[in-house]
Design a protein around this motif. Sequence first.
Motif, PDB file in Angstrom:
ATOM      1  N   LEU A   1     -30.845  76.741  16.535  1.00 31.19           N
ATOM      2  CA  LEU A   1     -29.455  76.799  16.988  1.00 31.19           C
ATOM      3  C   LEU A   1     -29.287  77.719  18.192  1.00 31.19           C
ATOM      4  O   LEU A   1     -28.556  77.387  19.130  1.00 31.19           O
ATOM      5  CB  LEU A   1     -28.554  77.258  15.838  1.00 31.19           C
ATOM      6  CG  LEU A   1     -28.395  76.267  14.689  1.00 31.19           C
ATOM      7  CD1 LEU A   1     -27.670  76.928  13.525  1.00 31.19           C
ATOM      8  CD2 LEU A   1     -27.677  75.008  15.148  1.00 31.19           C
ATOM      9  N   GLN A   2     -29.939  78.864  18.169  1.00 29.65           N
ATOM     10  CA  GLN A   2     -29.806  79.806  19.289  1.00 29.65           C
ATOM     11  C   GLN A   2     -30.281  79.197  20.595  1.00 29.65           C
ATOM     12  O   GLN A   2     -29.690  79.439  21.644  1.00 29.65           O
ATOM     13  CB  GLN A   2     -30.580  81.097  19.011  1.00 29.65           C
ATOM     14  CG  GLN A   2     -29.882  82.016  18.070  1.00 29.65           C
ATOM     15  CD  GLN A   2     -30.668  83.271  17.767  1.00 29.65           C
ATOM     16  OE1 GLN A   2     -31.896  83.297  17.854  1.00 29.65           O
ATOM     17  NE2 GLN A   2     -29.971  84.309  17.378  1.00 29.65           N
ATOM     18  N   ASN A   3     -31.312  78.413  20.521  1.00 34.17           N
ATOM     19  CA  ASN A   3     -31.838  77.765  21.716  1.00 34.17           C
ATOM     20  C   ASN A   3     -30.751  76.928  22.393  1.00 34.17           C
ATOM     21  O   ASN A   3     -30.552  77.003  23.606  1.00 34.17           O
ATOM     22  CB  ASN A   3     -33.049  76.899  21.343  1.00 34.17           C
ATOM     23  CG  ASN A   3     -33.780  76.369  22.525  1.00 34.17           C
ATOM     24  OD1 ASN A   3     -33.880  77.009  23.562  1.00 34.17           O
ATOM     25  ND2 ASN A   3     -34.314  75.169  22.390  1.00 34.17           N
ATOM     26  N   VAL A   4     -30.034  76.145  21.612  1.00 32.13           N
ATOM     27  CA  VAL A   4     -28.981  75.290  22.168  1.00 32.13           C
ATOM     28  C   VAL A   4     -27.777  76.121  22.592  1.00 32.13           C
ATOM     29  O   VAL A   4     -27.212  75.901  23.671  1.00 32.13           O
ATOM     30  CB  VAL A   4     -28.561  74.199  21.157  1.00 32.13           C
ATOM     31  CG1 VAL A   4     -27.414  73.366  21.699  1.00 32.13           C
ATOM     32  CG2 VAL A   4     -29.743  73.304  20.832  1.00 32.13           C
ATOM     33  N   VAL A   5     -27.380  77.076  21.766  1.00 29.32           N
ATOM     34  CA  VAL A   5     -26.214  77.902  22.089  1.00 29.32           C
ATOM     35  C   VAL A   5     -26.423  78.644  23.413  1.00 29.32           C
ATOM     36  O   VAL A   5     -25.506  78.771  24.211  1.00 29.32           O
ATOM     37  CB  VAL A   5     -25.890  78.877  20.935  1.00 29.32           C
ATOM     38  CG1 VAL A   5     -24.919  79.953  21.376  1.00 29.32           C
ATOM     39  CG2 VAL A   5     -25.333  78.103  19.744  1.00 29.32           C
ATOM     40  N   GLN A   6     -27.634  79.090  23.661  1.00 28.00           N
ATOM     41  CA  GLN A   6     -27.911  79.826  24.895  1.00 28.00           C
ATOM     42  C   GLN A   6     -27.932  78.922  26.120  1.00 28.00           C
ATOM     43  O   GLN A   6     -27.531  79.335  27.209  1.00 28.00           O
ATOM     44  CB  GLN A   6     -29.246  80.566  24.778  1.00 28.00           C
ATOM     45  CG  GLN A   6     -29.202  81.705  23.803  1.00 28.00           C
ATOM     46  CD  GLN A   6     -30.588  82.285  23.524  1.00 28.00           C
ATOM     47  OE1 GLN A   6     -31.605  81.809  24.011  1.00 28.00           O
ATOM     48  NE2 GLN A   6     -30.617  83.322  22.703  1.00 28.00           N
ATOM     49  N   GLN A   7     -28.404  77.692  25.954  1.00 29.69           N
ATOM     50  CA  GLN A   7     -28.599  76.814  27.103  1.00 29.69           C
ATOM     51  C   GLN A   7     -27.491  75.779  27.307  1.00 29.69           C
ATOM     52  O   GLN A   7     -27.098  75.502  28.436  1.00 29.69           O
ATOM     53  CB  GLN A   7     -29.936  76.073  26.971  1.00 29.69           C
ATOM     54  CG  GLN A   7     -31.134  76.976  26.873  1.00 29.69           C
ATOM     55  CD  GLN A   7     -31.345  77.801  28.124  1.00 29.69           C
ATOM     56  OE1 GLN A   7     -31.170  77.309  29.227  1.00 29.69           O
ATOM     57  NE2 GLN A   7     -31.693  79.064  27.953  1.00 29.69           N
ATOM     58  N   LYS A   8     -27.032  75.177  26.214  1.00 28.85           N
ATOM     59  CA  LYS A   8     -26.103  74.043  26.318  1.00 28.85           C
ATOM     60  C   LYS A   8     -25.204  74.017  25.080  1.00 28.85           C
ATOM     61  O   LYS A   8     -25.312  73.136  24.235  1.00 28.85           O
ATOM     62  CB  LYS A   8     -26.921  72.758  26.422  1.00 28.85           C
ATOM     63  CG  LYS A   8     -26.186  71.537  26.819  1.00 28.85           C
ATOM     64  CD  LYS A   8     -27.180  70.384  26.953  1.00 28.85           C
ATOM     65  CE  LYS A   8     -26.473  69.083  27.173  1.00 28.85           C
ATOM     66  NZ  LYS A   8     -27.435  67.968  27.198  1.00 28.85           N
ATOM     67  N   PRO A   9     -24.305  74.994  24.951  1.00 27.70           N
ATOM     68  CA  PRO A   9     -23.534  75.127  23.721  1.00 27.70           C
ATOM     69  C   PRO A   9     -22.521  74.002  23.511  1.00 27.70           C
ATOM     70  O   PRO A   9     -21.952  73.468  24.456  1.00 27.70           O
ATOM     71  CB  PRO A   9     -22.809  76.464  23.901  1.00 27.70           C
ATOM     72  CG  PRO A   9     -22.706  76.638  25.371  1.00 27.70           C
ATOM     73  CD  PRO A   9     -23.943  76.009  25.954  1.00 27.70           C
ATOM     74  N   THR A  10     -22.357  73.642  22.246  1.00 34.43           N
ATOM     75  CA  THR A  10     -21.294  72.738  21.813  1.00 34.43           C
ATOM     76  C   THR A  10     -20.549  73.445  20.687  1.00 34.43           C
ATOM     77  O   THR A  10     -21.075  74.386  20.083  1.00 34.43           O
ATOM     78  CB  THR A  10     -21.838  71.397  21.285  1.00 34.43           C
ATOM     79  OG1 THR A  10     -22.567  71.653  20.081  1.00 34.43           O
ATOM     80  CG2 THR A  10     -22.717  70.695  22.304  1.00 34.43           C
TER      81      THR A  10
ATOM     82  N   GLU B   1     -19.150  87.272  17.694  1.00 36.85           N
ATOM     83  CA  GLU B   1     -19.654  87.258  19.074  1.00 36.85           C
ATOM     84  C   GLU B   1     -20.041  85.852  19.510  1.00 36.85           C
ATOM     85  O   GLU B   1     -19.749  85.442  20.638  1.00 36.85           O
ATOM     86  CB  GLU B   1     -20.876  88.174  19.205  1.00 36.85           C
ATOM     87  CG  GLU B   1     -20.580  89.640  19.101  1.00 36.85           C
ATOM     88  CD  GLU B   1     -21.855  90.478  19.024  1.00 36.85           C
ATOM     89  OE1 GLU B   1     -22.970  89.922  19.218  1.00 36.85           O
ATOM     90  OE2 GLU B   1     -21.737  91.685  18.752  1.00 36.85           O
ATOM     91  N   ILE B   2     -20.702  85.118  18.634  1.00 36.61           N
ATOM     92  CA  ILE B   2     -21.132  83.751  18.953  1.00 36.61           C
ATOM     93  C   ILE B   2     -19.920  82.870  19.241  1.00 36.61           C
ATOM     94  O   ILE B   2     -19.899  82.119  20.228  1.00 36.61           O
ATOM     95  CB  ILE B   2     -21.982  83.172  17.806  1.00 36.61           C
ATOM     96  CG1 ILE B   2     -23.331  83.891  17.733  1.00 36.61           C
ATOM     97  CG2 ILE B   2     -22.178  81.663  17.974  1.00 36.61           C
ATOM     98  CD1 ILE B   2     -24.054  83.695  16.426  1.00 36.61           C
TER      99      ILE B   2
END
Length: 126
Positions: free
Chosen positions: A61-70, A92-93
């Motif tokens: 999940l962190q990978n996507v949130v950092q690069q291309k969040p939905t 924070e997220i």
Amino acid sequence: PKNIHILHAWGHLEQKYGNVDLARDLWSQAYTLDPMNAYISHALSNLEKRLRNFDRAREVLQNVVQQKPTAAVCISLAELERQLGSPERAREILQDGLRRIVQSGEERGKMLLALAWLQEDAFSNT
């Protein structure tokens, strides 16, 4: 197959019929092909959470949130952090996601509802 859509659908079918290891393998293959795909990341992380592999779920999940969040992926990661005892990190997220996600009003609404729920659940003194 090398098609993430086929792997994604196939993984759901296998999970439905109780073939969790095969579902994980299929979604992991799809994730390797496209680690920024929110649908694949969400499916794989949900399965990892179900299997109590929280570190792997967080990593995906962190990978996507950092690069291309939905909204769905931000909310899922925030829920995981809350479940693991880090409501501050969850907030924070969600706050960061609200700043970074440029999507429909419906997506922003989902994020705001998640943030309101977290605030009430984790931070209210009542």
